[in-house]
Write a protein that holds these residues in place. Structure first.
Motif, PDB file in Angstrom:
ATOM      1  N   VAL A 104       0.811  -0.842   0.289  1.00 33.80           N
ATOM      2  CA  VAL A 104      -0.552   0.284  -0.387  1.00 33.80           C
ATOM      3  C   VAL A 104       0.353   1.185  -0.224  1.00 33.80           C
ATOM      4  N   GLY A 105       1.731   1.382   0.203  1.00 34.08           N
ATOM      5  CA  GLY A 105       3.058   2.325   1.099  1.00 34.08           C
ATOM      6  C   GLY A 105       3.347   2.864  -0.374  1.00 34.08           C
ATOM      7  N   ARG A 106       3.727   2.117  -1.125  1.00 33.25           N
ATOM      8  CA  ARG A 106       4.216   2.440  -2.462  1.00 33.25           C
ATOM      9  C   ARG A 106       3.929   3.736  -3.369  1.00 33.25           C
ATOM     10  N   THR A 107       2.748   4.083  -3.308  1.00 31.82           N
ATOM     11  CA  THR A 107       2.975   4.459  -3.943  1.00 31.82           C
ATOM     12  C   THR A 107       1.983   6.110  -2.908  1.00 31.82           C
ATOM     13  N   ALA A 108       1.975   5.959  -1.476  1.00 25.24           N
ATOM     14  CA  ALA A 108       2.120   6.892  -0.582  1.00 25.24           C
ATOM     15  C   ALA A 108       3.103   8.062  -0.359  1.00 25.24           C
ATOM     16  N   ARG A 109       2.310   9.166   0.014  1.00 24.81           N
ATOM     17  CA  ARG A 109       3.485  10.345   0.131  1.00 24.81           C
ATOM     18  C   ARG A 109       4.110  10.320   0.808  1.00 24.81           C
ATOM     19  N   MET A 110       3.613   8.822   2.472  1.00 31.44           N
ATOM     20  CA  MET A 110       4.330   8.683   3.607  1.00 31.44           C
ATOM     21  C   MET A 110       4.221   7.740   4.049  1.00 31.44           C
ATOM     22  N   VAL A 111       4.506   6.555   5.137  1.00 31.32           N
ATOM     23  CA  VAL A 111       3.740   5.619   5.817  1.00 31.32           C
ATOM     24  C   VAL A 111       3.725   6.016   7.159  1.00 31.32           C
ATOM     25  N   VAL A 112       2.874   6.310   8.020  1.00 37.64           N
ATOM     26  CA  VAL A 112       2.706   6.374   9.743  1.00 37.64           C
ATOM     27  C   VAL A 112       3.531   5.422   9.963  1.00 37.64           C
ATOM     28  N   LEU A 113       3.796   5.445  11.701  1.00 33.46           N
ATOM     29  CA  LEU A 113       3.497   4.098  12.545  1.00 33.46           C
ATOM     30  C   LEU A 113       3.673   4.168  13.587  1.00 33.46           C
ATOM     31  N   GLU A 114       2.733   3.673  14.701  1.00 36.45           N
ATOM     32  CA  GLU A 114       3.022   3.970  15.946  1.00 36.45           C
ATOM     33  C   GLU A 114       3.976   3.174  16.347  1.00 36.45           C
ATOM     34  N   HIS A 115       5.323   3.691  17.160  1.00 40.25           N
ATOM     35  CA  HIS A 115       6.492   4.049  17.364  1.00 40.25           C
ATOM     36  C   HIS A 115       6.354   2.834  19.283  1.00 40.25           C
ATOM     37  N   ARG A 116       6.187   1.068  19.075  1.00 39.12           N
ATOM     38  CA  ARG A 116       5.900   0.930  20.838  1.00 39.12           C
ATOM     39  C   ARG A 116       7.787   0.959  21.363  1.00 39.12           C
ATOM     40  N   HIS A 117       7.503   1.317  23.010  1.00 37.42           N
ATOM     41  CA  HIS A 117       8.560   1.450  23.919  1.00 37.42           C
ATOM     42  C   HIS A 117       9.004  -0.218  23.844  1.00 37.42           C
ATOM     43  N   LEU A 118       9.857  -0.893  23.243  1.00 33.57           N
ATOM     44  CA  LEU A 118      10.379  -2.179  23.752  1.00 33.57           C
ATOM     45  C   LEU A 118      12.104  -2.059  24.127  1.00 33.57           C
ATOM     46  N   SER A 119      12.337  -3.069  25.201  1.00 35.18           N
ATOM     47  CA  SER A 119      13.592  -2.548  25.169  1.00 35.18           C
ATOM     48  C   SER A 119      15.056  -3.240  24.458  1.00 35.18           C
ATOM     49  N   ARG A 120      15.726  -2.984  24.054  1.00 35.39           N
ATOM     50  CA  ARG A 120      16.643  -3.513  23.233  1.00 35.39           C
ATOM     51  C   ARG A 120      16.893  -4.613  22.480  1.00 35.39           C
ATOM     52  N   LEU A 121      16.720  -5.300  23.406  1.00 33.73           N
ATOM     53  CA  LEU A 121      17.143  -6.752  23.319  1.00 33.73           C
ATOM     54  C   LEU A 121      15.712  -7.561  22.493  1.00 33.73           C
ATOM     55  N   SER A 122      14.865  -6.800  22.903  1.00 35.62           N
ATOM     56  CA  SER A 122      13.505  -7.333  22.266  1.00 35.62           C
ATOM     57  C   SER A 122      13.253  -6.799  20.906  1.00 35.62           C
ATOM     58  N   ARG A 123      13.884  -5.497  21.022  1.00 32.54           N
ATOM     59  CA  ARG A 123      13.822  -5.099  19.329  1.00 32.54           C
ATOM     60  C   ARG A 123      14.809  -5.978  18.569  1.00 32.54           C
ATOM     61  N   ILE A 124      15.886  -6.325  18.745  1.00 34.70           N
ATOM     62  CA  ILE A 124      16.674  -6.459  17.966  1.00 34.70           C
ATOM     63  C   ILE A 124      16.040  -8.167  18.052  1.00 34.70           C
ATOM     64  N   VAL A 125      15.514  -9.351  18.747  1.00 34.30           N
ATOM     65  CA  VAL A 125      15.312 -10.055  18.061  1.00 34.30           C
ATOM     66  C   VAL A 125      13.134 -10.263  17.993  1.00 34.30           C
ATOM     67  N   ASN A 126      12.802  -9.232  17.973  1.00 32.76           N
ATOM     68  CA  ASN A 126      11.952  -9.301  17.495  1.00 32.76           C
ATOM     69  C   ASN A 126      12.066  -8.059  16.199  1.00 32.76           C
ATOM     70  N   ARG A 127      12.668  -7.101  15.715  1.00 33.67           N
ATOM     71  CA  ARG A 127      12.659  -7.115  15.021  1.00 33.67           C
ATOM     72  C   ARG A 127      11.338  -5.324  14.738  1.00 33.67           C
TER      73      ARG A 127
END
Length: 154
Positions: A104-127
């Motif tokens: 859907v984003g290929r033709t968008a002006r921008m794509v906006v997502l909510e950034h959840r607060h995750l620990s650094r380890l969770s972010r690395i493991v889960n992407r």
């Protein structure tokens, strides 16, 4: 699947709606859509891929109904935020969040997502969905931190 599209205000700002909070992403995207004079398009991806041997899997119909409820709530918030100053459209799509948002984003002006607060380890493991989307798009991908507000308050 529910779909409502407009082509009068292309390219539009796409907002990914998911199981987590989206109020901050909606506030940012709505302000940008009004400022830019473009449409705001909300997308809910419903991933029906089975997860291992999980006995608590919901049937596809229930997953789509759950996604439709979340999407309807987000659309209501977006409509209030833009207050008629920008068209709000939406769609519910089967697929993974990254795959759907990239498509859907290929033709968008921008794509906006909510950034959840995750620990650094969770972010690395889960992407992150934002990282996966940004890796495949040439349009800006904005990750708005949960709790962000347009007035600068945390």
């Amino acid at each position: 699947m529910t779909e409502q599209r407009t082509t009068a205000h292309e390219p539009r700002i796409v907002v990914g709606v998911g199981p987590e909070q989206v109020e901050s992403a909606l506030a940012f995207a709505a302000a940008e859509a009004v400022r830019a004079g473009c449409g705001l398009h909300l997308v809910q991806a419903v991933d029906l891929t089975p997860m291992a041997a999980d006995p608590a899997l919901l049937p596809a119909v229930d997953m789509e109904a759950w996604g439709a409820v979340q999407l309807a709530e987000a659309v209501k918030i977006a409509d209030e935020l833009v207050d008629g100053a920008a068209p709000v459209t939406h769609e519910l799509v089967r697929g993974t969040p990254v795959g759907v948002l990239v498509d859907v984003g290929r033709t968008a002006r921008m794509v906006v997502l909510e950034h959840r607060h995750l620990s650094r380890l969770s972010r690395i493991v889960n992407r992150t969905v934002a990282g996966g989307v940004a890796a495949h798009l040439r349009v800006p991908v904005v990750a708005v931190p949960s709790g962000w507000g347009p007035d600068g308050e945390p």
